[in-house]
Design a protein around this motif. Structure first.
Motif: not given
Length: 255
Positions: A28-42
């Motif tokens: 995702l970072a390589r695609m150019g996304y600068e952040g993420v929105e999580l749904v859990s702490l995995y």
């Protein structure tokens, strides 16, 4: 058009993240996304998760946290996402029991200021993420979503408008961005096509959403972050679709 940071809602690539969280975040970072929105702490400690994201230059800008988690442990929940560095925590839904029962709904309304105040101490803004059912009419004729936002102060509950579901509900997303100007710091972007008796979610730019009109409104509405979400991928690979979406944002904003 305004340039805004773009995050990926990890639910969009949940299968990949469950198998290989670090590798998925790297892609995702390589695609150019600068952040993420999580749904859990995995299954990880917040500091461990943050270290992973920091190493990739990704910010955990927000997370979807059900009301039940706050109910069970307000202090622990806020502390975990504070350690992770989240700026926003979004309530992903409100179940029919809470919405439909006047007593439970009022209890929930009364709880938002408590939850909001605790989050504000941690530098976190609480938001509510809509689907289409929040556009059902109440007994007074207003949309349920409007009732919610009218009943809670903006500092205790901001809007995380999912513009796709706004459109599906028959409401103009641009008008809703105008309506909640200054109250909608983070929004969800997804696209869709109508396929007989159901909807198929699509990468941005491949469906019915009028993105040029929407992006022209973002600066005036004081939006701070964009979150790309595609819950289902009926056509194509999930990671490929997420790349198509951020590439489309670059194209439309000429980034």
């Amino acid at each position: 058009m305004i340039e805004l940071p773009v995050a990926a809602q990890v639910y969009s690539v949940r299968k990949e993240a469950e198998k290989d969280f670090e590798g998925t975040m790297e892609r995702l970072a390589r695609m150019g996304y600068e952040g993420v929105e999580l749904v859990s702490l995995y299954g990880r400690e917040p500091k461990e998760l943050r270290a992973c994201l920091d190493s990739l230059g990704l910010k955990a800008v927000s997370a979807h946290v059900p009301l039940g988690e706050f109910d069970r442990d307000l202090e622990g929940t806020v502390q975990a996402y504070e350690e992770l560095g989240c700026s926003y925590l979004a309530i992903p839904w409100m179940d029919a029991g809470r919405r439909g029962d006047p007593g439970r709904f009022q209890e929930t309304l009364d709880y938002f200021p408590v939850m909001g105040a605790r989050c504000q101490k941690a530098g976190i803004q609480v938001c509510y993420h809509n689907h289409s059912y929040e556009f059902e009419r109440t007994d007074t004729g207003e949309y349920w979503l409007d009732l919610l936002y009218r009943s809670v102060a903006p500092e205790d509950l901001a809007a995380q408008l999912d513009l796709c579901w706004v459109k599906v509900s028959g409401v103009d997303p641009v008008e809703y961005l105008k309506k909640y100007r200054g109250r909608c710091p983070i929004i969800h972007l997804k696209d869709f096509i109508r396929n007989k008796d159901h909807l198929d979610q699509m990468p941005l730019g491949e469906g019915e959403m009028d993105w040029k009109a929407i992006f022209s409104q973002l600066e005036d509405s004081q939006v701070q972050w964009l979150v790309v979400e595609q819950d289902e991928h009926p056509y194509g690979d999930s990671m490929e679709n997420m790349k198509k979406s951020i590439d489309y944002i670059r194209k439309i904003t000429k980034r």
